[in-house]
Design a protein around this motif. Structure first.
Motif, PDB file in Angstrom:
ATOM      1  N   LEU A 157     -17.649   0.642  56.196  1.00 46.91           N
ATOM      2  CA  LEU A 157     -18.963   1.238  55.941  1.00 46.91           C
ATOM      3  C   LEU A 157     -18.781   2.694  55.548  1.00 46.91           C
ATOM      4  CD1 LEU A 157     -21.064  -0.216  58.885  1.00 46.91           C
ATOM      5  CD2 LEU A 157     -21.422  -0.675  56.451  1.00 46.91           C
ATOM      6  N   THR A 158     -19.299   3.073  54.387  1.00 48.03           N
ATOM      7  CA  THR A 158     -19.151   4.447  53.913  1.00 48.03           C
ATOM      8  C   THR A 158     -20.511   5.004  53.519  1.00 48.03           C
ATOM      9  OG1 THR A 158     -18.828   3.869  51.575  1.00 48.03           O
ATOM     10  CG2 THR A 158     -16.885   3.828  52.994  1.00 48.03           C
ATOM     11  N   GLY A 159     -20.558   6.336  53.403  1.00 45.16           N
ATOM     12  CA  GLY A 159     -21.808   6.988  53.041  1.00 45.16           C
ATOM     13  C   GLY A 159     -21.940   7.250  51.560  1.00 45.16           C
ATOM     14  N   SER A 160     -20.900   6.872  50.773  1.00 43.65           N
ATOM     15  CA  SER A 160     -20.933   7.153  49.340  1.00 43.65           C
ATOM     16  C   SER A 160     -19.954   6.249  48.619  1.00 43.65           C
ATOM     17  CB  SER A 160     -20.562   8.621  49.085  1.00 43.65           C
ATOM     18  OG  SER A 160     -19.274   8.894  49.624  1.00 43.65           O
ATOM     19  N   SER A 161     -19.998   6.306  47.307  1.00 41.80           N
ATOM     20  CA  SER A 161     -19.088   5.526  46.467  1.00 41.80           C
ATOM     21  C   SER A 161     -17.749   6.224  46.362  1.00 41.80           C
ATOM     22  CB  SER A 161     -19.694   5.365  45.069  1.00 41.80           C
ATOM     23  OG  SER A 161     -18.709   5.038  44.123  1.00 41.80           O
ATOM     24  N   ALA A 162     -16.681   5.445  46.337  1.00 42.05           N
ATOM     25  CA  ALA A 162     -15.345   6.037  46.195  1.00 42.05           C
ATOM     26  C   ALA A 162     -15.090   6.520  44.774  1.00 42.05           C
ATOM     27  CB  ALA A 162     -14.281   5.019  46.589  1.00 42.05           C
ATOM     28  N   THR A 166     -22.038   2.539  40.565  1.00 48.21           N
ATOM     29  CA  THR A 166     -23.246   1.985  41.193  1.00 48.21           C
ATOM     30  C   THR A 166     -23.050   0.546  41.646  1.00 48.21           C
ATOM     31  OG1 THR A 166     -24.060   1.333  39.015  1.00 48.21           O
ATOM     32  CG2 THR A 166     -24.757   3.480  39.844  1.00 48.21           C
ATOM     33  N   ASP A 167     -21.839  -0.002  41.481  1.00 46.82           N
ATOM     34  CA  ASP A 167     -21.593  -1.406  41.834  1.00 46.82           C
ATOM     35  C   ASP A 167     -21.300  -1.524  43.329  1.00 46.82           C
ATOM     36  OD1 ASP A 167     -21.929  -2.251  39.202  1.00 46.82           O
ATOM     37  OD2 ASP A 167     -19.838  -1.795  38.722  1.00 46.82           O
ATOM     38  N   LEU A 168     -22.301  -1.172  44.143  1.00 48.08           N
ATOM     39  CA  LEU A 168     -22.114  -1.099  45.588  1.00 48.08           C
ATOM     40  C   LEU A 168     -23.101  -2.004  46.307  1.00 48.08           C
ATOM     41  CD1 LEU A 168     -21.920   2.790  45.840  1.00 48.08           C
ATOM     42  CD2 LEU A 168     -19.996   1.231  46.111  1.00 48.08           C
ATOM     43  N   PHE A 169     -22.701  -2.459  47.495  1.00 51.04           N
ATOM     44  CA  PHE A 169     -23.617  -3.189  48.364  1.00 51.04           C
ATOM     45  C   PHE A 169     -24.235  -2.201  49.346  1.00 51.04           C
ATOM     46  CE2 PHE A 169     -20.971  -6.783  47.005  1.00 51.04           C
ATOM     47  CZ  PHE A 169     -21.963  -7.692  46.657  1.00 51.04           C
ATOM     48  N   HIS A 170     -25.544  -2.084  49.277  1.00 47.27           N
ATOM     49  CA  HIS A 170     -26.269  -1.121  50.099  1.00 47.27           C
ATOM     50  C   HIS A 170     -26.712  -1.761  51.408  1.00 47.27           C
ATOM     51  CE1 HIS A 170     -30.101   0.820  51.390  1.00 47.27           C
ATOM     52  NE2 HIS A 170     -29.364   1.904  51.235  1.00 47.27           N
ATOM     53  N   THR A 171     -26.659  -0.982  52.474  1.00 51.69           N
ATOM     54  CA  THR A 171     -27.198  -1.423  53.758  1.00 51.69           C
ATOM     55  C   THR A 171     -27.753  -0.204  54.486  1.00 51.69           C
ATOM     56  OG1 THR A 171     -26.705  -2.658  55.791  1.00 51.69           O
ATOM     57  CG2 THR A 171     -25.011  -1.145  55.009  1.00 51.69           C
ATOM     58  N   LYS A 172     -28.458  -0.436  55.552  1.00 54.20           N
ATOM     59  CA  LYS A 172     -28.959   0.670  56.369  1.00 54.20           C
ATOM     60  C   LYS A 172     -28.029   0.888  57.557  1.00 54.20           C
ATOM     61  CE  LYS A 172     -32.119   2.748  55.828  1.00 54.20           C
ATOM     62  NZ  LYS A 172     -32.318   3.992  55.025  1.00 54.20           N
ATOM     63  N   TYR A 173     -27.669   2.141  57.783  1.00 55.83           N
ATOM     64  CA  TYR A 173     -26.840   2.516  58.919  1.00 55.83           C
ATOM     65  C   TYR A 173     -27.740   3.312  59.855  1.00 55.83           C
ATOM     66  CZ  TYR A 173     -22.604   3.986  61.382  1.00 55.83           C
ATOM     67  OH  TYR A 173     -21.622   4.193  62.319  1.00 55.83           O
ATOM     68  N   PHE A 174     -28.494   2.575  60.669  1.00 54.67           N
ATOM     69  CA  PHE A 174     -29.560   3.164  61.458  1.00 54.67           C
ATOM     70  C   PHE A 174     -30.558   3.847  60.513  1.00 54.67           C
ATOM     71  CE2 PHE A 174     -25.811   2.898  64.219  1.00 54.67           C
ATOM     72  CZ  PHE A 174     -26.304   2.021  65.154  1.00 54.67           C
ATOM     73  N   GLU A 175     -30.656   5.162  60.536  1.00 53.02           N
ATOM     74  CA  GLU A 175     -31.624   5.852  59.665  1.00 53.02           C
ATOM     75  C   GLU A 175     -31.006   6.310  58.342  1.00 53.02           C
ATOM     76  OE1 GLU A 175     -34.803   5.894  60.476  1.00 53.02           O
ATOM     77  OE2 GLU A 175     -34.200   4.779  62.275  1.00 53.02           O
ATOM     78  N   GLU A 176     -29.726   6.073  58.162  1.00 50.44           N
ATOM     79  CA  GLU A 176     -29.051   6.538  56.947  1.00 50.44           C
ATOM     80  C   GLU A 176     -28.746   5.381  56.006  1.00 50.44           C
ATOM     81  OE1 GLU A 176     -25.872   9.534  57.441  1.00 50.44           O
ATOM     82  OE2 GLU A 176     -26.107   9.166  59.594  1.00 50.44           O
ATOM     83  N   ASP A 177     -28.494   5.731  54.749  1.00 45.68           N
ATOM     84  CA  ASP A 177     -28.020   4.758  53.781  1.00 45.68           C
ATOM     85  C   ASP A 177     -26.507   4.619  53.916  1.00 45.68           C
ATOM     86  OD1 ASP A 177     -30.451   4.147  52.519  1.00 45.68           O
ATOM     87  OD2 ASP A 177     -30.351   5.996  51.352  1.00 45.68           O
ATOM     88  N   ALA A 178     -26.019   3.393  53.787  1.00 43.13           N
ATOM     89  CA  ALA A 178     -24.588   3.148  53.835  1.00 43.13           C
ATOM     90  C   ALA A 178     -24.225   2.090  52.799  1.00 43.13           C
ATOM     91  CB  ALA A 178     -24.165   2.692  55.232  1.00 43.13           C
ATOM     92  N   TYR A 179     -22.932   1.984  52.524  1.00 41.51           N
ATOM     93  CA  TYR A 179     -22.453   1.056  51.505  1.00 41.51           C
ATOM     94  C   TYR A 179     -21.186   0.379  52.007  1.00 41.51           C
ATOM     95  CZ  TYR A 179     -25.471   4.124  48.790  1.00 41.51           C
ATOM     96  OH  TYR A 179     -26.541   4.860  48.352  1.00 41.51           O
ATOM     97  N   LEU A 180     -20.992  -0.867  51.578  1.00 39.98           N
ATOM     98  CA  LEU A 180     -19.713  -1.527  51.840  1.00 39.98           C
ATOM     99  C   LEU A 180     -18.659  -0.909  50.933  1.00 39.98           C
ATOM    100  CD1 LEU A 180     -20.707  -5.309  52.103  1.00 39.98           C
ATOM    101  CD2 LEU A 180     -20.369  -3.642  53.942  1.00 39.98           C
ATOM    102  N   SER A 181     -17.509  -0.645  51.494  1.00 37.63           N
ATOM    103  CA  SER A 181     -16.473   0.091  50.774  1.00 37.63           C
ATOM    104  C   SER A 181     -15.995  -0.643  49.523  1.00 37.63           C
ATOM    105  CB  SER A 181     -15.273   0.333  51.697  1.00 37.63           C
ATOM    106  OG  SER A 181     -14.213   0.924  50.980  1.00 37.63           O
ATOM    107  N   GLN A 182     -15.845   0.094  48.425  1.00 43.86           N
ATOM    108  CA  GLN A 182     -15.245  -0.460  47.217  1.00 43.86           C
ATOM    109  C   GLN A 182     -13.793  -0.004  47.070  1.00 43.86           C
ATOM    110  OE1 GLN A 182     -16.702   2.946  44.031  1.00 43.86           O
ATOM    111  NE2 GLN A 182     -17.415   0.864  43.801  1.00 43.86           N
TER     112      GLN A 182
END
Length: 430
Positions: A157-162, A166-182
């Motif tokens: 789980l990361t807070g940004s793209s590596a 934009t080819d990222l899977f978005h999820t919510k990390y409590f109140e923040e945006d998070a992404y599955l790592s690429q």
């Protein structure tokens, strides 16, 4: 004596008991041929009616495909067998009867097999492919451990793209945006500043809507990162690593390669060093081969990579791509600002890119400039900038895609067979 199929070579002419599943069977009337598997391998069990009890004969006769059994018999050497051994069966004890097993010996369509992937992996072919995958993983740890690399696990789980895509899977990390790592690369750069030589091995995720035979939504990457190392030195590590993987598979997966009818001569030719061709020369080569539409500054697709690879018997490095089509962190060539110190390693036989790597920008001002050009924010990447602020050094790294490498070494056409449970554009089951 209880044993496994993989260990029968140590018990020749001895009576053993094996817990197994019935893979297939046939009968010639007074002899039954039982194709058995136990997870460690496959072996044929031969039962002669006059040499066993009526109860044992009937138990074997009534066995259905994929029923589980205890099989007792004498281990025999047999040159006709793929494994070199056979079992003269003296008794069969049913553990559990399988009823209406869906994958029969007849031909099945790919979608049907993928729907039953949890069962398909029991087959000889899938078993061989996944064992080759296991050997590549084992050899990876051996290579990097023997070369003083430390394994570091980056977050999934990361807070940004590596790579700023934009080819990222978005999820919510409590109140923040998070992404599955690429990619774990940026974190591996931080680790390299602490440990010198590091590598990671883990899942990565790309939300690309691609249906090609080379793409998965979830796949596994090996990502080494090396401090105090320039681009050319990194290329040497890459070709040594790939050569080591190939030799390990040749040494330890002969039975699996035979099961897959792999042309061993093509793998035996894979030894470092590997040829190198610049992006500029690759454009010229493609135009000479009839790809008249390709222009300088465009990225290569699968047909282009295949055409380039056809000119070489070994994997080939394509070096020095245009800066504008590569990631923000790649170091520009000091002698030519429009290209970067990077390389893609293209596998032979049409398997495409298996490694992407580069020397990373180590100058703070230049990296800040690249931030602006790519529209990146200091908030998301502040920690990454700080790697250049506190003791920056020349450093390089690369990423190898496990599934594409498995496909190449095993000779499999589609990467969906190279991972136990593939995640494809339209597949999340099983």
């Amino acid at each position: 004596m209880k044993t496994t199929i993989s260990n029968v070579d140590k018990q020749v002419e001895q009576s053993v008991t094996i817990g197994a599943w019935l893979h297939n069977k046939r009968s010639s009337g007074k002899i039954q041929f039982l194709q058995l598997r136990d997870g460690t391998g496959f072996i044929q069990g031969v039962m002669v009616k006059k040499e066993v009890t009526e109860e044992a004969w009937e138990a074997a006769k009534n066995l259905t495909q994929e029923s589980s059994v205890w099989v007792t018999g004498i281990v025999r050497e047999d040159d006709r067998s793929q494994s070199g051994y056979e079992l003269t069966v003296t008794n069969v004890e049913l553990i559990h009867e399988a009823v209406d097993y869906p994958i029969t010996p007849k031909e099945h369509g790919t979608e049907f097999l993928m729907d039953n992937r949890h069962l398909w992996i029991r087959s000889r072919r899938q078993n061989a492919i996944l064992r080759i995958r296991n050997e590549i993983i084992r050899a990876t740890y051996q290579f990097f451990n023997e070369n003083d690399f430390v394994k570091i696990d980056p977050p999934i789980l990361t807070g940004s793209s590596a790579e700023g895509t934009t080819d990222l899977f978005h999820t919510k990390y409590f109140e923040e945006d998070a992404y599955l790592s690429q990619s774990g690369q940026l974190y591996m750069e931080a680790a390299a500043m602490a440990f010198g030589r590091v590598f990671s091995f883990g899942p990565t995720f790309r939300a690309e809507k691609s249906k090609t035979r080379r793409h998965l939504i979830e796949f596994w990457m090996i990502e080494p990162e090396m401090a105090f190392m320039n681009h050319d030195e990194s290329l040497e590590v890459q070709e040594q690593y790939v050569s080591f993987l190939v030799q390990s598979v040749l040494d330890n997966c002969q039975l699996e390669l035979k099961t897959l009818d792999r042309d061993l001569s093509k793998l035996e030719a894979i030894k470092a060093p590997f040829p190198r061709i610049s992006y500029d020369d690759a454009i010229t080569l493609l135009k000479d081969k009839g790809f008249t539409d390709i222009e300088w500054g465009e990225d290569f697709g699968a047909p282009h990579e295949t055409a380039i690879a056809e000119s070489f018997e070994k994997p080939v490095f394509i070096t020095n791509y245009p800066k504008d089509i590569k990631a923000f962190y790649m170091k520009p060539d000091p002698e030519r600002e429009d290209v970067v110190l990077c390389a893609d390693l293209i596998a032979p036989e049409g398997y495409g890119e298996i490694i992407g790597g580069s020397q990373r920008i180590d100058d703070l001002a230049l990296l800040e400039q690249r931030y602006e050009e790519h529209g990146l924010t200091d908030d998301a990447y502040k920690w990454y900038l700080e790697l250049r602020r506190y003791g920056s050094v020349p450093h390089s790294g690369f990423g190898l895609g496990l599934e594409r490498t498995v496909a190449w070494l095993s000779g499999v056409e589609h990467v969906r067979e190279t991972i136990p449970f593939p995640r494809l554009l339209n597949r999340l089951y099983p």
